[in-house]
Design a protein around this motif. Structure first.
Motif, PDB file in Angstrom:
ATOM      1  N   ASP A   1       0.845  -1.195   0.000  1.00 13.60           N
ATOM      2  CA  ASP A   1       0.000   0.000   0.000  1.00 13.60           C
ATOM      3  C   ASP A   1       0.881   1.247   0.000  1.00 13.60           C
TER       4      ASP A   1
ATOM      5  N   SER B   1       0.229   4.359  -0.755  1.00  5.86           N
ATOM      6  CA  SER B   1      -0.363   5.546  -0.130  1.00  5.86           C
ATOM      7  C   SER B   1      -0.206   5.500   1.388  1.00  5.86           C
ATOM      8  N   ALA B   2      -0.417   4.332   1.973  1.00  5.72           N
ATOM      9  CA  ALA B   2      -0.248   4.191   3.427  1.00  5.72           C
ATOM     10  C   ALA B   2       1.214   4.365   3.818  1.00  5.72           C
TER      11      ALA B   2
END
Length: 122
Positions: free
Chosen positions: A64, A66-67
């Motif tokens: 992920d 974005s995380a």
């Protein structure tokens, strides 16, 4: 391990998603904590739960981006002192819960309990 872990302000651990990530923490997580360093871990399961519960680092789901970006922004905002505080918490948790001595005591207690229960059966 200690000489390499002393250099960064935080260490990264990335685990591939899979069933093993849900129930096992790799030994490098314990080693990093024992060196008094916080973690940024791309993982789920027990490892992510432990890091989150103890406040000893940051976790993101594997893959992920974005995380991961958000975690890096949070790390930068926390600054060196905040990371050093998390590192102290990691060391304290390691000594209290993850050390060899603690593991030996837990195994000995389990074996003792098994022995007591076996004795009751006879």
């Amino acid at each position: 391990m200690a000489e390499y872990s002393a250099v960064p302000d935080i260490s990264f651990v990335g685990l591939s998603p899979g069933p093993q990530a849900n129930y096992a923490a790799p030994s490098k997580v314990n080693a990093i904590m024992a060196c008094g360093k916080p973690l940024l871990a791309a993982t789920g399961g027990d490892t992510a739960e432990m890091i989150t519960r103890t406040g000893t680092g940051f976790t993101v789901p594997p893959g992920d981006a974005s995380a991961l970006r958000a975690a890096l922004v949070a790390i930068a905002a926390e600054g060196r002192q905040g990371l050093a505080d998390r590192g102290r918490d990691a060391l304290a948790f390691s000594r209290a819960e993850l050390s060899t001595e603690v593991g030996i005591r837990r195994v000995a207690a389990i074996l003792s309990e098994c022995s007591i229960q076996e004795g009751r059966r006879k």
